[in-house]
Every structure is written in C-alpha cells, then in structure tokens.
Write an enzyme that holds these catalytic residues in place. Structure first.
Site, short mmCIF file in Angstrom:
data_model
loop_
_atom_site.label_atom_id
_atom_site.label_comp_id
_atom_site.label_asym_id
_atom_site.label_seq_id
_atom_site.Cartn_x
_atom_site.Cartn_y
_atom_site.Cartn_z
N ILE A 214 0.82 -1.20 0.00
CA ILE A 214 0.00 0.00 0.00
C ILE A 214 0.86 1.25 0.00
O ILE A 214 0.57 2.22 -0.72
CB ILE A 214 -0.96 -0.01 1.20
N ASN A 280 1.82 5.60 6.88
CA ASN A 280 1.36 4.29 6.38
C ASN A 280 2.08 3.12 7.03
O ASN A 280 1.57 2.00 7.02
CB ASN A 280 1.55 4.23 4.86
N ASN A 291 -2.33 -15.46 24.70
CA ASN A 291 -1.05 -16.01 24.22
C ASN A 291 -0.08 -14.94 23.75
O ASN A 291 0.96 -15.27 23.18
CB ASN A 291 -1.31 -16.99 23.06
N TYR A 345 -3.18 -4.92 17.27
CA TYR A 345 -3.34 -4.19 16.00
C TYR A 345 -4.60 -3.34 16.02
O TYR A 345 -4.59 -2.17 15.62
CB TYR A 345 -3.38 -5.20 14.86
#
Length: 440
Positions: A214, A280, A291, A345
């Site tokens: 990207i 980005n 975990n 994330y």
C-alpha cells in the site's frame, strides 16, 4: 494472487451457476487509468425538498467533467441534493427522486446524496438528515453492478465549492472501492488547484512504509499527481525502497520511524519542509491476548500508533509540516470492528482514529492543517495472499462489492485527502473496504 472467483463469475457458465446457487456476482471494478480517467456517461442532478444551495451546485457538478442533466436513460452518476429535507415527511421526496432511476444506473455507476449536518437545535431536521445515513448505507448494499453510494454532508452556510474535490473523487473511477461512506465537510474554504491533471504539483510529500504494498502505491499515486515524494521505510528494506523511489523519481529515506530522533532526521532530509505527511508504516504481530507476549503488544503499538503521535507532534511543532499541510494516517476496519487475534493491532488502529478526531480541529485552527485517515478493509497484498484459502475468500466476499480491493484504492483516497482543494475535508475516517459488512 488472482481472484479466480471474480474471473469465473464473468463467464457465461459462471453467471449461470452463481445465479442458480444464489452466490455473490461481483462486477469488475473500473479504476482510473490514462485511458479511462472519468466515468462514461452523463451525471443526473436531482433534488429532494427545497435545496439549500439553489443555483450554486450546478457549476460544481459541471467541474467534475461529466455532462450534467436532469434526465438520462442510463446515467453514469446520480447526485441527489437532499440538503433541503428537514422533516420525516420530506423523506418521501428522496424516495420519489431515486425510485424511478436507480435501476437505470450504469454498471459501475455512482450515487452521491448531498445532505447537511443534523441540527442540535431542531430534532425534526436532525432526524430527517440522520435518516439519510441509514438510507445511503442500505442502498449501497443492494444496488449491485459494481456501483457505489455515498453521503456527503455540507456544513450549514458552506459554499458548495468546498465539495468540489470530494465530488471529483466520488464521481470518478478513483473511488471504485469506496462505498457506503459518510463524508462531513466543514465550511473552510478550499485551496486552489492550478492544474487538476496534477493537483499536487509543487507540493512535497512523505510516505512512511513506502517500500512495498500500500505504501508504494500511495507514493506512486502522489507522484503521478505531481508531488515531489520522499519514500521512507526501515533500513532493512533499503534495496526494495530504493527500487520503488527510483521508479517514481522520488527520494528514498531509509529510517526506522520508531527511532527517538526520527522526526529530526525527516526534517533534515526535507529542508524545504513538507506539505503532505502520510503515516502508512505498520506491522502485525497476531496472537490471541491470552497467548500474546508483552513484546508483541509493545512493538505493534510503537510502530502503528506511538511513532505516529511522536513524529506528528514534532513535525508540526518544528514547522517542518507547513501551514496548509495535509496529514493522512492509515487506520483499519480492524480498529472499527475488531478482529480475532489482533487486540494489539486493533487497539493501534482505533488509536489512529482517536488521534484524527482530536487533532483535526486544533491543527486546522492553529496551522491550517487537515488530519484524516483511510481505513482499509480486505486489500489484495502479499500479506492477504498468504491467508488460508477459505478465510481469504470470506474476506473478499464480505462486502457490498463482493471482492477485495487493491492498494491503489487506498492510494487514490489518500491522494484526495492530500489535495490543496480538500481543505473542507477534515477529521474524516473513510473506509476503503467496498462497504465491508463488518463494523459501522
């Protein structure tokens, strides 16, 4: 990796079989090329209620390059001015305007509904205008044929000219994978564009994570649009970064964005300053929380979020990012809807959204800088090509366009944010996801 299902459904046997089985039938998307820079067909201009901007919207629509008409058998685009809808009863005008023509929209066509901000003082007007959002999101899910549907809200009293860059984008092949979105425009005056063939001419841009994927696509589109581009990525990717930069006539900047002095190194590399800053760079270190080791958590937060906060503050504070500049950050639908095994994330990408919403009004007021974010969905990259087959196929089909997007789709949206004429586009999170069925 090629989308074989998309190819199969384009064949006669594929169309027959998928229709009989009730399977998705995605239409190939038409994206911008030198040969196909615009939609092919007229633009139908309709109204619902008493328009808030009588007589002033026409020239803005004409600036898109499409032939504007009030009647067309097979329009390439439809713009419905619903800024004058102020009551629940007035919503009947929305139905009356679009019901007779929506089936005639050309394959790959565009529908844009213009509204205005819901009023905090008039709950009838607020209800009617908020109703347009549910209407647009639903129409986007049912319209089919590779068509897209958006809602653009004009600020009360704003000059419709503030919407020109947005309408140029949404009514063009550049927005092929953007659908079901709500874009709020401020009353700020747009900057001037001397040449719409190169709207970033004379501007300097930095793209992080630009070696591949990207980031490389973003750098390519910004360079195509006339910007002088600096491509930044980690020193370990120097070889690939240099190839990307050389291909674009750009400058390679091998640098770890998490370094304590990253902003100082950027400022030294671009002594003339920056007009466009594209965050980005990003990593994933997936594990379920039970975990997930602390270092996997910390590395994702540091690269994806904390480095963005640090470098943004430093580049604005030092004046490296010039007045009238543009900041574009990369969020994700994971930050909106969450994702199994990606608490780190998703947290980092939701943090980007929080950054944009908080910083945007202050950066605009104090420095004339806009701050926006793209939120990609399933984009066809090397990373998604490595996803197991059935998960990959589900990711491709779980959106209104029933296919994955391409890196260029994220890049085109970034370039729209980056334009000087996009001064009224601020604090926006635009999903580049084909209207994913996940999240809002």
């Amino acid at each position: 990796m090629a989308d074989r299902y998309l190819h199969f459904t384009g064949t006669a046997p594929g169309r027959f079989l998928t229709r009989r089985l009730g399977l998705p039938q995605p239409a190939p998307l038409r994206r911008w090329t030198l040969e196909t820079p615009s939609l092919d067909g007229p633009l139908l201009h309709l109204t619902a209620g008493k328009p808030a901007h009588p007589g002033t919207l026409g020239p803005v629509l004409a600036a898109t390059g499409l032939k504007v008409t009030e009647q067309a058998d097979r329009p390439a685009g439809i713009v419905l001015d619903a800024t004058g809808v102020t009551t629940a009863a007035g919503l009947a005008d929305v139905h009356a305007a679009l019901h007779p023509v929506v089936r005639s929209l050309a394959t790959g066509g565009r529908v844009v509904v213009l509204g205005t901000s819901p009023s905090p003082d008039d709950h009838h007007q607020a209800a009617a205008q908020q109703a347009l959002e549910g209407f647009v999101r639903s129409l986007g899910k049912e319209i089919g044929k590779g068509a897209t549907v958006q809602l653009v809200r004009l600020a009360p009293g704003a000059d419709p000219a503030s919407a020109e860059s947005t309408l140029r984008f949404l009514l063009s092949p550049r927005s092929a994978y953007v659908s079901g979105q709500v874009v709020e425009l401020s009353a700020d005056a747009p900057g001037e564009v001397a040449d719409w063939a190169a709207p970033l001419g004379g501007r300097t841009a930095l793209v992080t994570g630009a070696a591949r994927g990207i980031g490389a696509a973003v750098a390519s589109v910004l360079a195509r649009d006339g910007a002088q581009v600096f491509c930044l990525d980690v020193p370990q990717a120097r070889e690939e970064l240099t190839r990307t930069a050389d291909r674009l006539g750009a400058t390679a900047l091998p640098l770890d964005i998490t370094a304590p002095d990253a902003a100082e190194q950027i400022a030294a590399a671009v002594p003339g300053g920056l007009d466009v800053l594209v965050h980005n760079a990003g990593i994933t270190r997936d594990r379920r929380l039970a975990n997930m080791a602390a270092d996997r958590w910390a590395s994702v937060i540091d690269v994806n979020l904390d480095s963005v906060l640090r470098t943004t503050d430093a580049l604005i504070g030092s004046g490296t990012l010039r007045r009238g500049g543009r900041i574009v950050a990369t969020a994700s639908i994971a930050g909106i809807a969450g994702n199994n095994g990606q608490t780190n994330y998703a947290a980092s990408k939701a943090g980007i959204i929080g950054l944009v919403r908080s910083l945007a009004p202050r950066a605009a007021a104090e420095h004339g800088i806009t701050v926006n974010a793209v939120a990609p969905g399933f984009i066809e990259t090397k990373m998604t090509a490595a996803v197991p087959l059935f998960i990959r196929e589900a990711g491709r089909r779980m959106n209104s366009l029933s296919q994955g997007g391409l890196p260029v789709d994220v890049a085109e949206t970034t370039a729209w944010f980056a334009q000087p004429a996009s001064g009224a586009v601020n604090g926006q999170i635009v999903r580049v996801c084909g209207q994913s069925l996940l999240g809002a």
